[in-house]
Design a protein around this motif. Structure first.
Motif, PDB file in Angstrom:
ATOM      1  N   ILE A  81       1.035  -1.062  -0.175  1.00 12.80           N
ATOM      2  CA  ILE A  81      -0.607   0.093  -0.093  1.00 12.80           C
ATOM      3  C   ILE A  81       0.881   1.731   0.206  1.00 12.80           C
ATOM      4  CG2 ILE A  81      -0.276   0.318   2.620  1.00 12.80           C
ATOM      5  CD1 ILE A  81      -3.081   1.125  -0.600  1.00 12.80           C
ATOM      6  N   PHE A  82       1.940   0.979   0.558  1.00 13.68           N
ATOM      7  CA  PHE A  82       2.874   2.322   0.611  1.00 13.68           C
ATOM      8  C   PHE A  82       3.468   2.736  -0.708  1.00 13.68           C
ATOM      9  CE2 PHE A  82       1.973   1.408   4.537  1.00 13.68           C
ATOM     10  CZ  PHE A  82       1.907   2.395   5.963  1.00 13.68           C
ATOM     11  N   ILE A  83       3.910   1.645  -0.904  1.00 14.70           N
ATOM     12  CA  ILE A  83       4.049   1.765  -2.505  1.00 14.70           C
ATOM     13  C   ILE A  83       3.742   2.213  -3.518  1.00 14.70           C
ATOM     14  CG2 ILE A  83       5.799   0.756  -4.878  1.00 14.70           C
ATOM     15  CD1 ILE A  83       6.599  -0.965  -2.481  1.00 14.70           C
ATOM     16  N   VAL A  84       2.190   1.549  -3.749  1.00  9.69           N
ATOM     17  CA  VAL A  84       1.470   2.611  -4.897  1.00  9.69           C
ATOM     18  C   VAL A  84       1.101   4.050  -4.584  1.00  9.69           C
ATOM     19  CG1 VAL A  84      -1.047   2.980  -5.986  1.00  9.69           C
ATOM     20  CG2 VAL A  84       0.009   0.620  -4.544  1.00  9.69           C
ATOM     21  N   LEU A  85       1.821   4.689  -4.061  1.00  9.27           N
ATOM     22  CA  LEU A  85       1.263   6.152  -3.684  1.00  9.27           C
ATOM     23  C   LEU A  85       3.146   6.842  -4.530  1.00  9.27           C
ATOM     24  CD1 LEU A  85      -0.226   7.836  -3.273  1.00  9.27           C
ATOM     25  CD2 LEU A  85       0.928   8.954  -1.167  1.00  9.27           C
ATOM     26  N   PRO A  86       3.476   6.755  -3.847  1.00  7.82           N
ATOM     27  CA  PRO A  86       4.941   7.233  -5.300  1.00  7.82           C
ATOM     28  C   PRO A  86       5.617   6.377  -6.134  1.00  7.82           C
ATOM     29  CG  PRO A  86       5.821   5.500  -2.815  1.00  7.82           C
ATOM     30  CD  PRO A  86       4.097   5.838  -3.092  1.00  7.82           C
ATOM     31  N   GLY A  87       4.673   5.078  -6.065  1.00 10.53           N
ATOM     32  CA  GLY A  87       4.550   4.681  -7.636  1.00 10.53           C
ATOM     33  C   GLY A  87       4.278   4.776  -8.495  1.00 10.53           C
ATOM     34  N   GLN A  88       2.540   4.942  -8.375  1.00 13.41           N
ATOM     35  CA  GLN A  88       1.953   5.461  -9.195  1.00 13.41           C
ATOM     36  C   GLN A  88       2.107   7.676  -9.841  1.00 13.41           C
ATOM     37  OE1 GLN A  88      -1.970   5.044  -9.520  1.00 13.41           O
ATOM     38  NE2 GLN A  88      -1.509   2.464 -10.306  1.00 13.41           N
ATOM     39  N   LYS A  89       2.807   7.987  -8.502  1.00 13.70           N
ATOM     40  CA  LYS A  89       3.347   9.492  -9.115  1.00 13.70           C
ATOM     41  C   LYS A  89       4.596   8.849 -10.366  1.00 13.70           C
ATOM     42  CE  LYS A  89       2.164  11.857  -4.968  1.00 13.70           C
ATOM     43  NZ  LYS A  89       2.411  12.079  -3.624  1.00 13.70           N
ATOM     44  N   TYR A  90       5.554   7.640 -10.126  1.00 12.60           N
ATOM     45  CA  TYR A  90       6.699   7.628 -11.195  1.00 12.60           C
ATOM     46  C   TYR A  90       5.961   7.243 -12.193  1.00 12.60           C
ATOM     47  CZ  TYR A  90      10.367   8.370  -8.522  1.00 12.60           C
ATOM     48  OH  TYR A  90      11.877   9.136  -8.007  1.00 12.60           O
ATOM     49  N   LEU A  91       4.880   6.795 -12.119  1.00 10.66           N
ATOM     50  CA  LEU A  91       4.618   5.960 -13.527  1.00 10.66           C
ATOM     51  C   LEU A  91       3.283   7.297 -14.102  1.00 10.66           C
ATOM     52  CD1 LEU A  91       3.369   3.200 -14.642  1.00 10.66           C
ATOM     53  CD2 LEU A  91       0.758   3.256 -13.961  1.00 10.66           C
ATOM     54  N   LEU A  92       3.175   8.062 -13.639  1.00 10.56           N
ATOM     55  CA  LEU A  92       3.253   9.435 -14.044  1.00 10.56           C
ATOM     56  C   LEU A  92       3.487  10.488 -14.169  1.00 10.56           C
ATOM     57  CD1 LEU A  92      -0.325  10.244 -12.082  1.00 10.56           C
ATOM     58  CD2 LEU A  92      -0.343   9.516 -14.060  1.00 10.56           C
ATOM     59  N   MET A  93       4.827  10.653 -13.935  1.00  8.81           N
ATOM     60  CA  MET A  93       6.172  11.419 -14.641  1.00  8.81           C
ATOM     61  C   MET A  93       6.822   9.760 -15.592  1.00  8.81           C
ATOM     62  SD  MET A  93       7.749  13.024 -11.028  1.00  8.81           S
ATOM     63  CE  MET A  93       8.065  11.797  -9.975  1.00  8.81           C
ATOM     64  N   SER A  94       6.532   9.342 -16.476  1.00 12.73           N
ATOM     65  CA  SER A  94       7.308   8.154 -17.543  1.00 12.73           C
ATOM     66  C   SER A  94       7.936   7.698 -16.695  1.00 12.73           C
ATOM     67  CB  SER A  94       7.388   8.891 -18.293  1.00 12.73           C
ATOM     68  OG  SER A  94       6.664  10.567 -18.868  1.00 12.73           O
ATOM     69  N   ARG A  95       7.812   7.485 -15.242  1.00 14.78           N
ATOM     70  CA  ARG A  95       9.229   6.684 -14.711  1.00 14.78           C
ATOM     71  C   ARG A  95       8.646   5.099 -13.961  1.00 14.78           C
ATOM     72  NH1 ARG A  95      12.577  11.111 -11.403  1.00 14.78           N
ATOM     73  NH2 ARG A  95      13.501   9.716 -10.732  1.00 14.78           N
ATOM     74  N   GLY A  96       7.676   4.413 -13.663  1.00 14.28           N
ATOM     75  CA  GLY A  96       7.125   3.354 -13.695  1.00 14.28           C
ATOM     76  C   GLY A  96       7.897   2.999 -13.780  1.00 14.28           C
ATOM     77  N   TYR A  97       8.989   2.494 -15.180  1.00 12.31           N
ATOM     78  CA  TYR A  97       9.848   1.562 -14.414  1.00 12.31           C
ATOM     79  C   TYR A  97      11.165   1.604 -14.003  1.00 12.31           C
ATOM     80  CZ  TYR A  97      13.584  -1.514 -16.596  1.00 12.31           C
ATOM     81  OH  TYR A  97      15.030  -3.227 -16.966  1.00 12.31           O
TER      82      TYR A  97
END
Lengths: 439, 334
Positions: A81-97
């Protein structure tokens, strides 16, 4: 030589978990439970040690790869649950990988920590356990109080009077406390009068977790029409060695605490350790969460193999303990070696799967992906827990949605675990259950 | 110090009471009061006091009509007014929210050497304060002259971006105007009076030991804050100003916080064992060997600090205000 024969089982476990981990909300424990049930009736085909190593491989693979569904599909569980927020932010900044790889690096650090600590674990943990055993209830109480008191207001700027501003600030905080209370009551109900059929009682928490954590996030992605920008497959990652070391160190503290301490999940452990070590950077946080959840799952299972102080913590160990008792230092160190081997294998798989996930979110409309994810979540809950599970999920979903709507902490949903276990450890569980008319 | 350091220190304080430890082992939650007392002062400030403060000058800009010069003029005029009237004013800067996760950042600086207020627009940031690429607009900076003498204060730009913005007390002191950052923090909540009050409440509700635990936990928080650059208003309501701290650490320094949390955990473990029926820890090995890494890294921290402080001379007031800003930042991160 006898231990070498266990290697294929561990590798098979990792490969199997690598597929399971991609299915949102399908927890490794759901499958492990079924494996253990099957193993009882199929002991001629697979020995106990082989089964144990298969499960070691599975949990290592799952702990490394469950990041994929959390970041790319937005379907977390209690420990991601704690990874989703920063993870999805990275995803929206094209940095999901990149975010995925950072969690993997954290998990690899977790492997290293386990190897280094393995010779001392028995003595240290045995002693700590002996001291803490009578005190678990209030320590959990301390964690709950900290979680609730350390949530700070996110509003309060607007308002003509002080009271108006206070109300604005306290709306989110109040919802956070309400979320904790409601999920706590749900946890007590599940513990004393669960509608999940008895033969699937080891899946009792699955529908609650899906409703509290995964469904609200997926629904949010559907309703907000989240669009994923073109993703960048980075060949390097933007984190110097000192940052990686800080992330792993912080995650290791949290993960080891969670692995050892009842009910505390990897996410909560990582969150507490992040505060304790004063970490601020998003990258450090992601790395630490990768390390923390790996150590939480794998470390807890490794405790089960400790030669002198066998500790049964976590769902996997709890289930395996019903049919198997590990014996000897040889098997313990073999388990450590298998964790190292499977950890590296799972990391390589993570790199490949993250690329596939990037391809998927770029090629397919994210709303469709979210719809399919939602369908899978509901189907899995029905498959494992029937109509009773669907009912639990339907109750849990609005509770899990409260923090989404009001911007409060989603961590408060962990009341579903923390409240009933704390009450039970203090001997107050049956009394409260009686107040609620459950007994 | 960070919230968790105060919190766990409070818990550790509670474990020094043998009857509390024994009651806890038998099912009591009395030691939780230590944690509550430990975090209570910051809880009162950041959850209540900040919202009840009434601003005299409210900067509430619109993202599409941001006028840096107008804002700078308004702030400078407020400072001048304090110089003329000698009457304290509270300045509050609101944030600009653009969407659920997006904020328009702006920042302001008090150039006390040259007597200017400088205001400038920043990038759009998300709630993690990560700037949206290419979102920084070329926008004229606002710069307004202050006509009264100023006491030196935090000299860098203070950013206003997410959640709740900062506030400043503008006050006449020692024939100059002082700009005091986040004036609602570390006042009554961080005083001996609060320690006494909370101890009394706990004592009345749960007994003498609970009262001692609660009161001493608040006191531990207050004393820990004295280790920084800015202390607290210790003798409230008799005094009105925050004292100077021992200048040993900054509130968000990672190593002192880690030392505090680690040492508190060691104290808790040791006391739980010490007051159990059959203690198993060897004190010499426990403190002499297992705890040793903590003082070593703390010594390393102080060595580095001495070297850095020698190379970079920063005024006390500046360090105090920087501490306050860092503490507010922690709240944002939490």
């Amino acid at each position: 030589m006898e231990y070498l024969a266990l290697v294929p089982y561990a590798i098979a476990g990792t490969l199997l978990a690598s597929i399971l981990a991609l299915i949102p909300a399908l927890h490794v424990y759901n499958i492990a439970g079924i494996f253990i049930l099957l193993a009882v009736s199929a002991q001629n085909f697979m020995g106990s040690n082989e089964l144990a190593m298969l499960l070691v491989g599975m949990i290592v693979g799952y702990a490394m790869l469950n990041t994929i569904s959390a970041i790319f599909l937005g379907a977390p569980d209690d420990s991601t649950i704690f990874i989703v927020l920063p993870g999805q932010k990275y995803l929206l900044m094209s940095r999901g990988y990149e975010a995925t790889v950072l969690t993997g690096i954290g998990a690899l650090g977790g492997v290293l920590i386990l190897i280094v600590l393995s010779p001392f674990a028995s003595t240290i943990l045995g002693t700590i356990r002996a001291i803490m055993l009578p005190h678990l209830h209030w320590i959990l109480g301390v964690i709950i109080v900290y979680m609730l008191m350390a949530e700070w207001p996110k509003g309060g700027d607007r308002g003509a009077t002080g009271l108006a501003r206070l109300w604005d600030a306290w709306k989110g905080l109040g919802i956070g406390i309400l979320t904790f209370i409601l999920s706590g009551i749900l946890g007590i109900v599940l513990m004393y009068k669960s509608p999940v059929p008895l033969e699937m009682s080891f899946q009792n928490l699955l529908p609650a977790f899906v409703g509290l954590f995964a469904v609200p996030w997926v629904l949010e992605n559907i309703l907000s029409g989240t669009e994923i920008p073109k993703q960048h497959i980075a060949t390097t990652f933007d984190a110097p060695p000192s940052m990686i070391a800080r992330g792993i160190f912080s995650g290791a503290l949290g993960g080891l605490f969670a692995a050892f301490f009842p009910v505390v999940t990897g996410g909560v452990g990582g969150y507490l350790a992040g505060h304790a070590t004063a970490q601020r950077d998003d990258r450090v946080f992601i790395i630490s969460q990768g390390a923390s959840k790996f150590l939480y799952y794998v470390g807890a299972f490794l405790l089960f193999f400790l030669p002198a102080a066998r500790i049964t913590k976590g769902g996997m160990a709890g289930m395996l303990a019903t049919i198997y008792t590990p014996e000897g230092a040889g098997l313990y160190y073999t388990t450590v070696a298998m964790i190292a081997l499977c950890g590296v294998l799972a990391f390589l798989l993570l790199l490949g799967y993250a690329r596939v996930a990037v391809w998927l979110v770029q090629k397919v409309n994210y709303r469709y992906i979210s719809f399919v994810t939602l369908f899978l979540l509901v189907a899995l809950v029905y498959f494992f827990t029937g109509i009773g599970g669907i009912a639990i999920m339907l109750v849990a979903t609005p509770i899990g949605w409260l923090p989404v709507l009001w911007g409060s902490r989603r961590m408060n949903c962990l009341g579903v675990l923390l409240v009933p276990i704390t009450l039970n450890l203090a001997g107050l569980g049956p009394t409260v259950a009686q107040w609620l008319g459950l007994l | 110090m960070k919230g968790i350091s105060h919190f766990i220190t409070g818990v550790a304080v509670g474990t020094f009471f043998p009857d509390a430890v024994q009651a806890a082992a038998a099912g009591s939650f009395v030691l939780v009061l230590g944690g509550i007392g430990g975090i209570l002062p910051d809880f009162l400030d950041f959850r209540f006091a900040r919202f009840l403060e009434e601003p005299d000058i409210l900067i509430d800009p619109h993202p599409a009509e941001f006028e840096a010069q107008k804002i700078a003029n308004e702030i400078a005029a407020g400072i001048d007014r304090v110089g003329e009237t000698r009457k304290k004013l509270i300045l509050k800067c609101n944030t600009m929210r653009l969407g659920p996760d997006w904020w328009q950042q702006y920042s302001l600086k008090f150039d006390t050497k040259n007597g200017y207020v400088i205001v400038k627009l920043g990038p759009i940031v998300n709630t993690s304060q990560i700037p949206l690429p290419e979102s920084e607009r070329i926008w004229p900076e606002g710069r307004a002259k202050i006509h009264v003498p100023l006491l030196p204060t935090y000299g860098e730009f203070t950013t206003v971006d997410i959640f709740s913005g900062p506030s400043f007390a503008i006050e006449w002191r020692n024939e100059r105007v002082e700009i005091d950052f986040i004036p609602w923090h570390r006042q009554y909540s961080h005083s001996f009076f609060m320690a006494l009050l909370f101890g009394l409440v706990c004592g009345l509700l749960f007994g003498v030991t609970a009262g001692l635990i609660g009161g001493l936990a608040v006191l531990a928080h207050v004393l820990e804050d004295q280790l920084g650059y800015l202390g607290s208003n210790l003798l409230w309501p008799l005094t009105k100003v925050r004292s100077t701290g021992l200048k040993l650490i900054h509130a968000t320094d990672a190593i002192p916080n880690f030392f505090t949390v680690g040492t508190s955990v060691y104290i808790i473990l040791f006391n739980l064992d010490r007051f159990s029926a059959q203690p198993i820890l060897d004190p010499i090995f426990f403190w002499g060997v297992l705890w040793l890494p903590f003082p070593i890294i703390l010594a390393y921290f102080f060595y580095n600090k001495i070297v850095t402080d020698r190379a970079k001379r920063v005024s006390l007031l500046e360090q105090q205000e920087a501490d306050l800003i860092a503490e507010t930042q922690e709240v944002v991160d939490a």
